[in-house]
Design a protein around this motif. Structure first.
Motif, short mmCIF file in Angstrom:
data_model
loop_
_atom_site.label_atom_id
_atom_site.label_comp_id
_atom_site.label_asym_id
_atom_site.label_seq_id
_atom_site.Cartn_x
_atom_site.Cartn_y
_atom_site.Cartn_z
N ARG A 40 -49.27 -37.93 83.59
CA ARG A 40 -48.14 -38.86 83.52
C ARG A 40 -47.33 -38.66 82.24
NH1 ARG A 40 -51.51 -44.31 84.13
NH2 ARG A 40 -52.79 -43.06 82.69
N ILE A 41 -47.93 -38.02 81.23
CA ILE A 41 -47.21 -37.76 79.98
C ILE A 41 -46.51 -36.42 80.12
CG2 ILE A 41 -47.39 -37.48 77.48
CD1 ILE A 41 -49.95 -39.14 77.57
N THR A 42 -45.25 -36.47 80.51
CA THR A 42 -44.50 -35.24 80.77
C THR A 42 -43.36 -35.02 79.78
OG1 THR A 42 -43.08 -36.46 82.32
CG2 THR A 42 -45.01 -35.33 83.24
N GLU A 43 -42.92 -36.10 79.11
CA GLU A 43 -41.78 -35.97 78.20
C GLU A 43 -42.05 -36.78 76.93
OE1 GLU A 43 -38.61 -37.25 80.93
OE2 GLU A 43 -37.88 -35.20 80.83
N SER A 44 -43.12 -36.41 76.23
CA SER A 44 -43.47 -37.12 74.99
C SER A 44 -42.29 -37.07 74.02
CB SER A 44 -44.71 -36.49 74.36
OG SER A 44 -44.98 -37.09 73.10
N SER A 45 -41.77 -38.24 73.70
CA SER A 45 -40.61 -38.31 72.82
C SER A 45 -40.98 -39.00 71.51
CB SER A 45 -39.47 -39.05 73.51
OG SER A 45 -38.32 -39.08 72.71
N GLY A 46 -41.35 -40.27 71.55
CA GLY A 46 -41.80 -40.96 70.34
C GLY A 46 -43.27 -40.71 70.10
N LEU A 47 -43.69 -40.83 68.83
CA LEU A 47 -45.09 -40.57 68.46
C LEU A 47 -45.46 -41.46 67.28
CD1 LEU A 47 -47.24 -38.45 69.49
CD2 LEU A 47 -46.73 -37.17 67.41
N VAL A 48 -46.64 -42.10 67.38
CA VAL A 48 -47.20 -42.91 66.30
C VAL A 48 -48.67 -42.56 66.18
CG1 VAL A 48 -47.96 -45.25 65.69
CG2 VAL A 48 -45.58 -44.85 66.31
N ALA A 49 -49.17 -42.44 64.95
CA ALA A 49 -50.59 -42.19 64.69
C ALA A 49 -51.13 -43.35 63.86
CB ALA A 49 -50.79 -40.86 63.98
N ARG A 50 -51.99 -44.16 64.45
CA ARG A 50 -52.55 -45.32 63.77
C ARG A 50 -53.96 -45.60 64.28
NH1 ARG A 50 -49.28 -44.63 60.62
NH2 ARG A 50 -47.89 -46.07 59.50
N ASP A 51 -54.81 -46.09 63.38
CA ASP A 51 -56.16 -46.55 63.73
C ASP A 51 -56.97 -45.47 64.44
OD1 ASP A 51 -55.24 -48.99 62.73
OD2 ASP A 51 -54.73 -49.76 64.72
N GLY A 52 -56.77 -44.21 64.06
CA GLY A 52 -57.51 -43.11 64.66
C GLY A 52 -57.06 -42.75 66.06
#
Length: 330
Positions: A40-52
């Protein structure tokens, strides 16, 4: 038609000149961390890295949902859905307390009378929530945007217009759920920005486009570094974890998320914000978007001229070839 095509192609060199890598001799190396396994993840646009964990969102055409991914496996471990119908979600930003800001701020046709941000929880497990949403309005007409920033010291939101000369806009210090919340112009920044994030110290931020990343001091917005990024299918996302790890993502099913090392350790930082951190959507006051100490960033002063020259020559050649091909034949 010939005139229209000629105009379009004559503008192409400016895009080539702006986006051609020219700040680094070689791209910074990228270390693969994981691949998205969720089809379902075909157009990853935004990205956040938090809490591992890593949070991402598909861009235009998807529903109101965000995916929480375990970077150890690349598997989706949670999906959050909320009310309403998405127009063109393009961006994420950390909101604190296990939540992210979601920016429904895409507007390719520059026709929307307002854009929307929502604050939603992320984490393991699927959930459906009623999310607080806020309408944002530009002071100078609609803009397409793919970058949403949240000042870690104040919680204040910022939007970067995705244009050849990028422009950063500040949301009001306190968001009104009944809106509209009028944005204000702050300064010029990296052109065609597709994502951005603050560094953990809150005194610097990084913006990226399809081929480059630029680091700025905050709140002064002095550009202190610009590097070429590793080649990706359609690189759009960038995230900075709490420990300073920088991740970049790309559109495409099963795309890789890479770790990159930006030259930030010895770079100057801005003045430390005086406000204390807050995760409230009614954020405490941030530095004013109209502060006199902000020095405008002029992209043409910071880029070398050779990309523009190459782009210009290429554009002229293309136009000549096209016009010859369209010439009526006897």
């Amino acid at each position: 038609m010939r005139r229209l095509l000629a105009v379009v192609l004559l503008l192409a060199p400016f895009g080539i000149g702006l986006l051609t890598p020219g700040a680094a001799v070689e791209p910074v190396p990228g270390e693969p961390v994981f691949r998205f396994t969720d089809p379902r993840i075909t157009e990853s646009s935004g990205l956040v890295a938090r809490d591992g964990l890593v949070v991402t969102v598909n861009d235009s055409g998807d529903a109101n949902r965000v995916f929480t991914v375990d970077p150890a496996t690349g598997d989706t471990v949670g999906v959050t859905r909320w009310q309403g119908q998405a127009r063109d979600i393009e961006a994420l930003a950390p909101a604190g307390d296990g939540e992210v800001w979601v920016g429904d701020i895409g507007d390719n046709a520059a026709a929307r009378d307002h854009v929307v941000v929502a604050r939603v929880p992320f984490g393991r497990g699927d959930r459906e929530v009623t999310a607080p949403t806020y309408d944002l309005v530009y002071p100078d007409g609609p803009h397409d945007a793919e970058t949403l920033l949240a000042d870690p010291a104040t919680g204040r939101l910022y939007v970067v217009a995705k244009e050849f000369i990028g422009r950063l806009y500040a949301a009001p210090e306190r968001l009104d759920p009944d809106g509209p919340n009028e944005l204000s112009v702050v300064d010029e920044v990296l052109g065609v920005a597709t994502d951005g994030a603050f560094l953990p110290d809150g005194e610097r931020l990084v913006l990226r486009n399809y081929g480059q990343a630029a680091v700025y001091t905050w709140p002064g917005l002095d550009r202190v570094a610009q590097v070429d990024l590793p080649r990706q299918q359609q690189g759009e996302g960038i995230a900075v974890a709490e420990d300073g790890t920088v991740l970049i993502s790309s559109e495409g099913e099963g795309s890789e998320v890479l770790r990159v090392e930006l030259p930030v350790d010895e770079l100057p930082a801005g003045e430390s914000p005086t406000a204390s951190p807050t995760a409230s959507p009614t954020a405490s006051p941030a530095p004013s978007a109209g502060d006199d100490d902000r020095s405008p960033v002029h992209l043409d002063d910071e880029r070398s001229l050779w990309p523009w020259a190459i782009g210009g020559v290429a554009g002229v050649v293309i136009v000549v070839v096209l016009l010859r091909s369209l010439r009526p034949r006897d």
